[in-house]
Scaffold this motif. Structure first.
Motif, PDB file in Angstrom:
ATOM      1  N   THR A  11      52.487 -16.350  15.697  1.00 28.77           N
ATOM      2  CA  THR A  11      51.980 -15.021  16.029  1.00 28.77           C
ATOM      3  C   THR A  11      51.899 -14.835  17.541  1.00 28.77           C
ATOM      4  O   THR A  11      52.264 -13.786  18.076  1.00 28.77           O
ATOM      5  CB  THR A  11      50.601 -14.810  15.379  1.00 28.77           C
ATOM      6  N   GLN A  57      51.032  -9.159   9.325  1.00 30.83           N
ATOM      7  CA  GLN A  57      50.915  -9.867   8.052  1.00 30.83           C
ATOM      8  C   GLN A  57      50.057  -9.112   7.032  1.00 30.83           C
ATOM      9  O   GLN A  57      50.428  -9.001   5.871  1.00 30.83           O
ATOM     10  CB  GLN A  57      50.264 -11.225   8.360  1.00 30.83           C
ATOM     11  N   ASP A  76      55.725 -10.142  11.575  1.00 28.35           N
ATOM     12  CA  ASP A  76      54.880 -11.324  11.520  1.00 28.35           C
ATOM     13  C   ASP A  76      54.423 -11.582  10.087  1.00 28.35           C
ATOM     14  O   ASP A  76      53.474 -10.972   9.609  1.00 28.35           O
ATOM     15  CB  ASP A  76      53.670 -11.125  12.443  1.00 28.35           C
ATOM     16  N   GLU A  77      55.097 -12.472   9.400  1.00 28.89           N
ATOM     17  CA  GLU A  77      54.789 -12.816   8.009  1.00 28.89           C
ATOM     18  C   GLU A  77      54.602 -11.572   7.131  1.00 28.89           C
ATOM     19  O   GLU A  77      53.564 -11.429   6.475  1.00 28.89           O
ATOM     20  CB  GLU A  77      53.525 -13.693   7.951  1.00 28.89           C
TER      21      GLU A  77
HETATM   22 MG   LIG Z   1      50.183 -15.983  12.425  1.00 22.17          MG
END
Ligand SMILES: [Mg+2]
Ligand SMILES: Nc1ncnc2c1ncn2[C@@H]1O[C@H](COP(=O)(O)OP(=O)(O)O)[C@@H](O)[C@H]1O
Ligand code: SF4
Lengths: 282, 318
Positions: free
Chosen positions: B54, B98, B177-178
């Protein structure tokens, strides 16, 4: 928890909140309708009727200069609500701004603002109000400002602690990634998320303001010229009516004050229950 | 042509020291990462939680400043330019987070969320434009979603809103991010396919951040494996997946092999160490089944073993 209709769906199942709202509406109608439903001009004196007990002519009796106390009590609702709402507006706006700025910027700004907030939180505000009111002199606007400016610290505290967590949410970072400025983030993203709690807080601020105003007038540092429940109680004390046992003079305004405050407290509790994200998750 | 070039990026977060411990301590979230992402490419970064993914994503689009190193977006060094130039860069990059619940403001309507980057950047916007991008990401028909609030949508739909918001300004680079890690397993492939379509349709480069090497290999043309703030293996997707070199990458691969058995634990001992106390020598040595004496002393460099396939491990030296 978004639209007003969503809110009403939840609110109408909340007995406490409905009771509070009912009480508030009752006094609101009393204030608005006072000129039309009062049996007498509240300022009209009657030299033949000093301190007469309740009768069919004068439901709440008369005072030491023969004014009809029922009429005066109806009119009294006006000042309580005016001061309550106006002072609470000052409280909420100041508390909201300080809480937003403090929580959002953090660091030294937060440090300074929170010291000031804590100062106002620990001083006995009613004592402070008495001193400042005595100094400024009695007028409605002074009473509103004194109450409002001495009562914002709990709101600021609550708002700050919410802002501290909201500012870490990814939607804030997403806005920042799109060139959003501090001002925009504070007012467009963070403020709408604290407003519901501020509303719940505002009802508490209103009840606090109603009490403070009544107390100030009762103690003689407020405005004793306008008709208000505090003023009725003030003269009940100073005319010697209380020591003479003329209960009808002081009991009705006392009950009205307590009832109206209770109405706002009940509403405040129910709003907090509905809005507090920990108690009721969207 | 590269859209992103990161060179020796380090990020050390200072730790608040206690009164007893006076010396300054740092969390070494990134400890010298270099990578370049080609225009139009989807690049995957894979690593366990805490490996610095991240932090890297944020640095690549200029949300936070690295302690050391440089990042170029389309050949502009974004940490040596002024504020107004940075504002221009921000019109060309976007990020997706995320958490599909935290990344959309609960008090804003979907239309306002998607149009926000356009408004903030003073770009032209219209309901038709917003509707088009929403339908592109699968929110069809857009009119059904426009006036809703985030809580009225499912996790997958929310994440699509986040992508629509990112795509609205037609950026050249998106950090994801994810994006699927909090979505139900059954909708992940579908979602990744949509992202691949958007990559083509909008001609946007993407960095896919994930802790799941199967996601990385599903979508990435190239992959970097990150461990404790350092790239331990880097290369073309096929090379990494068919021929993983680094013991850590192999462990990640074994974890997929057992995915069917619901056992997702890595087959290596222990947890990822605290980034405040990075092990001396090879940072993976306390968990490595092949660790040798040299591994405890000397940190291995990232070296190219075969065509564009690099690894940082003493097993492959000389
Ligand atoms: Mg992360
Ligand atoms: N703002 C920050 N301040 C201090 N430490 C941080 C901060 N952001 C991340 N870290 C630390 O840096 C390390 C890497 O974090 P992160 O980049 O979020 O990893 P990942 O995304 O791979 O899980 C973690 O140990 C994390 O605690
Ligand atoms: S350098 Fe040594 S410890 Fe590190 S991964 Fe390679 S073999 Fe294992």
């Amino acid at each position: 928890m978004t639209g007003l209709s969503d809110f009403w769906k939840v609110f109408k199942r909340n007995k406490m909140g409905l009771t509070g709202l009912g009480i508030i509406i009752f006094f609101f109608l009393m204030a608005v309708l006072a000129p039309f439903i009062s049996p007498y001009n509240p300022n009209q004196t009657n030299p033949n009727l000093f301190l007469s007990p309740p009768s069919s002519q004068h439901l709440f009796g008369t005072n030491e200069i023969g004014q009809d106390l029922f009429s005066r009590n109806l009119y009294g609702a006006q000042i309580s609500l005016e001061v309550g709402f106006a002072a609470a507006a000052v409280t909420v706006i100041v508390g909201l701004l300080i809480g937003l700025i403090s929580g959002y910027f953090g660091g030294i700004v937060d440090e300074i603002l929170m010291r000031v907030t804590d100062f106002f939180l620990v001083i006995p505000s009613i004592v402070f109000m008495i001193i400042i009111s005595a100094f400024l002199g009695p007028s409605l606007i002074n009473v509103i400002l004194v109450i409002g400016l001495l009562s914002w610290s709990p709101t600021a505290r609550v708002v700050r602690s919410m802002v501290l967590s909201i500012r870490e949410w990814p939607f804030v970072e997403a806005a920042r990634a799109s060139n959003a400025g501090h001002f925009y983030i504070m007012f467009r993203h963070i403020m709408p998320n604290v407003i519901p709690i501020v509303f719940a807080n505002a009802t508490m601020a209103i009840s606090n303001a109603i009490f403070s105003q009544a107390a100030l007038v009762f103690l003689g540092v407020g405005d004793v010229n306008d008709i208000s429940w505090g003023q009725i109680m003030h003269f009940a004390l100073y005319s010697g009516a209380i020591s003479a046992g003329d209960w009808w003079y002081i009991v009705p305004p006392g009950i009205f004050i307590i009832l109206l405050i209770l109405g706002f407290i009940l509403l405040g509790y129910s709003l907090e229950e509905i809005f507090n994200p920990r108690l009721r998750r969207v | 042509m590269n859209i992103v070039e990161a060179e020796g990026v380090k990020k050390y977060f200072p730790v608040k020291g206690s009164i007893l411990r006076r010396e300054k301590r740092f969390i070494k979230a990134l400890d010298g990462v270099s990578l370049s992402i080609e225009k139009g490419e989807i690049y995957s970064i894979v690593g366990e939680t805490g490996s610095g993914k991240t932090t890297l994503g944020r640095i690549l689009i200029g949300l936070i400043t690295p302690t050391e190193g440089s990042v170029k977006i389309d050949n502009i060094d974004i940490f040596s330019i002024g504020k107004s130039e940075m504002r221009e860069i921000r019109k060309r990059v976007q990020i997706i987070f995320q958490d599909p619940y935290g990344s959309l403001n609960p008090r804003m309507r979907i239309r306002d969320i998607v149009s926000e980057p356009l408004k903030l950047n003073r770009m032209e916007y219209s309901t038709e434009k917003i509707a088009r991008v929403m339908e592109d990401v699968g929110l069809k028909p857009a009119s059904d979603f426009m006036d809703r609030y985030p809580h009225q949508l499912s996790g997958g739909q929310r994440q699509r809103v986040a992508i629509a918001r990112a795509l609205a300004i037609s950026p050249e680079f998106i950090v994801a991010d994810e994006p699927v890690s909090m979505l139900d397993v059954s909708i992940r492939a579908n979602f990744l396919n949509m992202m691949r379509e958007m990559n083509k349709k909008y001609n946007v480069s993407m960095l896919m951040i994930t802790h799941d090497i199967s996601v990385a290999s599903y979508i990435g043309r190239r992959i970097s494996v990150l461990y404790l703030g350092k790239v331990v293996e880097q290369g073309e997707n096929d090379d990494i997946i068919k021929n993983p070199l680094h013991p850590y990458t192999r462990a990640l691969m074994e974890a997929i092999a057992t995915l069917g058995k619901k056992e997702k634990e890595l087959h290596i001992k222990g947890e990822i160490p605290n980034p405040m106390d990075i092990p001396k020598g090879c940072r993976f040595h306390p968990r490595c089944p092949y660790a040798m004496d040299i591994c405890r002393e000397v940190e291995p460099d990232l070296v190219e073993i075969s065509n564009k396939h690099s690894v940082a491990c003493h097993l492959y030296r000389g």
